[in-house]
Write an enzyme that holds these catalytic residues in place. Structure first.
Site, PDB file in Angstrom:
ATOM      1  CG  ASP A  86      -1.803   1.304   0.948  1.00 43.15           C
ATOM      2  OD1 ASP A  86      -2.518   1.135   0.078  1.00 43.15           O
ATOM      3  OD2 ASP A  86      -2.827   1.542   2.299  1.00 43.15           O
ATOM      4  CD  GLU A 113     -13.754  -4.609  -1.245  1.00 36.21           C
ATOM      5  OE1 GLU A 113     -12.137  -5.122  -1.225  1.00 36.21           O
ATOM      6  OE2 GLU A 113     -14.112  -5.342  -1.753  1.00 36.21           O
ATOM      7  CG  ASN A 114      -7.616  -1.810  -4.950  1.00 33.40           C
ATOM      8  OD1 ASN A 114      -7.671  -2.426  -5.164  1.00 33.40           O
ATOM      9  ND2 ASN A 114      -8.318  -1.127  -4.338  1.00 33.40           N
ATOM     10  NE  ARG A 152      -8.325   0.794   5.863  1.00 28.97           N
ATOM     11  CZ  ARG A 152      -7.957   2.213   5.893  1.00 28.97           C
ATOM     12  NH1 ARG A 152      -8.296   2.820   7.053  1.00 28.97           N
ATOM     13  NH2 ARG A 152      -7.245   3.244   4.603  1.00 28.97           N
TER      14      ARG A 152
HETATM   15  C1  IPE Z   1      -5.595  -2.318  -0.194  1.00 33.52           C
HETATM   16  O1  IPE Z   1      -4.970  -1.205  -0.445  1.00 33.52           O
HETATM   17  C2  IPE Z   1      -5.083  -3.162  -1.522  1.00 33.52           C
HETATM   18  C3  IPE Z   1      -4.051  -3.649  -1.805  1.00 33.52           C
HETATM   19  C4  IPE Z   1      -2.638  -3.043  -1.510  1.00 33.52           C
HETATM   20  C5  IPE Z   1      -4.174  -4.093  -3.137  1.00 33.52           C
HETATM   21  P1  IPE Z   1      -5.915  -0.217  -0.496  1.00 33.52           P
HETATM   22  O2  IPE Z   1      -4.898   0.678  -0.474  1.00 33.52           O
HETATM   23  O3  IPE Z   1      -7.247  -0.333  -1.833  1.00 33.52           O
HETATM   24  O4  IPE Z   1      -7.017  -0.542   0.714  1.00 33.52           O
HETATM   25  P2  IPE Z   1      -7.888   0.921   1.848  1.00 33.52           P
HETATM   26  O5  IPE Z   1      -8.985   1.520   0.866  1.00 33.52           O
HETATM   27  O6  IPE Z   1      -7.080   2.047   2.063  1.00 33.52           O
HETATM   28  O7  IPE Z   1      -8.297  -0.008   2.457  1.00 33.52           O
HETATM   29  C1  IPE Z   2      -1.498   0.221  -3.184  1.00 29.26           C
HETATM   30  O1  IPE Z   2      -1.693   1.563  -3.571  1.00 29.26           O
HETATM   31  C2  IPE Z   2      -1.227  -0.398  -5.141  1.00 29.26           C
HETATM   32  C3  IPE Z   2      -3.323  -1.129  -5.242  1.00 29.26           C
HETATM   33  C4  IPE Z   2      -4.080  -0.573  -4.486  1.00 29.26           C
HETATM   34  C5  IPE Z   2      -3.644  -1.559  -6.376  1.00 29.26           C
HETATM   35  P1  IPE Z   2      -2.886   2.701  -3.279  1.00 29.26           P
HETATM   36  O2  IPE Z   2      -3.313   3.223  -4.967  1.00 29.26           O
HETATM   37  O3  IPE Z   2      -3.593   2.322  -2.155  1.00 29.26           O
HETATM   38  O4  IPE Z   2      -1.396   3.764  -3.338  1.00 29.26           O
HETATM   39  P2  IPE Z   2      -2.160   4.753  -1.374  1.00 29.26           P
HETATM   40  O5  IPE Z   2      -2.064   4.301  -0.932  1.00 29.26           O
HETATM   41  O6  IPE Z   2      -3.823   5.637  -2.863  1.00 29.26           O
HETATM   42  O7  IPE Z   2      -1.170   5.877  -1.761  1.00 29.26           O
HETATM   43 MG    MG Z   3      -4.280   2.420  -0.792  1.00 28.87          MG
END
Ligand code: IPE
Ligand code: IPE
Ligand code: MG
Length: 234
Positions: A14, A61-62, A188
């Site tokens: 993350d 959820e992404n 989390r």
């Molecule tokens: C978790 O990160 C998913 C991945 C690293 C692929 P997110 O950025 O999606 O999680 P939340 O939304 O902060 O919980």
């Molecule tokens: C994790 O990094 C990668 C994916 C969830 C694809 P994020 O894209 O969630 O980066 P932040 O958390 O918004 O900085």
């Molecule tokens: Mg993230």
């Protein structure tokens, strides 16, 4: 195998977006650099002697993100999958995917199937990418498949227990997670490996995924070795 060494390490990678933003760059730049770190850490983990490395790359959820970011991530996945063969061959890595990747474009599906089949006899570390993966989705999917088998008379309701249920998960042939690492400062699980992490040790890093290094991985393993796991006992 050393005592107290984690057999299965899972990472919630993350912080790509925040890292890039902090440098005044676009979020997508963070994803690109993050994808290079995936290769580096994969190689490090194999060298260190980790048996199972599972990386959270895209959650169920992404899809809620802006379309342009999702499209960038899909394009990046395609490019990166196209470059993985040598990495897997040179490190004897077996490649797997968990999550419903059937919804991705046909080219990506073909590349994933190709890499899994080409690496299936490799004897080194197993690298598992979680793609369109969600722990709740995985458990609901397992329940559905289990019900089919009950309906078809393949299993009896009285035979259902944890060991049998496990066979219906994506991770049916993998051990539970020993060490769960999350970068990016959030504390989390974000729907990652809910069943498999029931007794995982958590190690959190404030630094963002693009800043993560082999030394950090070793640090997390050292921290894991110091933990006393009781599994509910004394
Ligand atoms: C978790 O990160 C998913 C991945 C690293 C692929 P997110 O950025 O999606 O999680 P939340 O939304 O902060 O919980
Ligand atoms: C994790 O990094 C990668 C994916 C969830 C694809 P994020 O894209 O969630 O980066 P932040 O958390 O918004 O900085
Ligand atoms: Mg993230």
């Amino acid at each position: 195998m050393q005592e107290n060494f984690p057999e299965h390490v899972a990472i919630i990678m993350d912080g790509n977006g925040r890292w890039a933003t902090s440098l005044g760059k676009k979020r997508t730049y963070g994803h690109y650099i993050g994808s290079l770190i995936v290769n580096k850490i994969t190689e490090s983990a194999a060298k260190i002697g980790i048996k199972y490395l599972t990386l959270y790359a895209f959650s169920t959820e992404n899809w809620r993100r802006p379309k342009s970011e999702v499209m960038f991530l899909m394009a990046l996945l395609k490019t990166q999958l196209g470059k993985k063969e040598a990495l897997f061959r040179e490190n004897d890595i077996q490649f797997r995917v968990i999550g419903d990747f059937s919804v991705f474009d046909d080219r990506i599906v073909a590349m994933i199937n190709g890499l899994m089949s080409k690496t299936k006899n490799n004897k080194g570390m197993r690298l598992t990418l979680a793609l369109n993966y969600g722990g709740k989705h995985e458990i609901a999917r397992a329940a559905k498949r289990l019900c089919e088998d009950v309906k078809n008379g393949n299993i009896k309701i009285c035979d259902i227990d944890e060991a049998l249920f496990k066979n219906y998960l994506y991770t049916f042939d993998m051990p539970d997670v020993d060490l769960l690492i999350r970068t990016g400062g959030e504390k989390r699980v974000s729907n990652f490996l809910l069943w498999q992490s029931s007794y995982a040790e958590f190690v959190f890093f404030d630094k963002y995924w693009p800043e993560f290094t082999e030394d950090d991985l070793v640090l997390a393993i050292d921290e894991f070795k110091r933990r006393k796991r009781r599994f509910g006992g004394l």
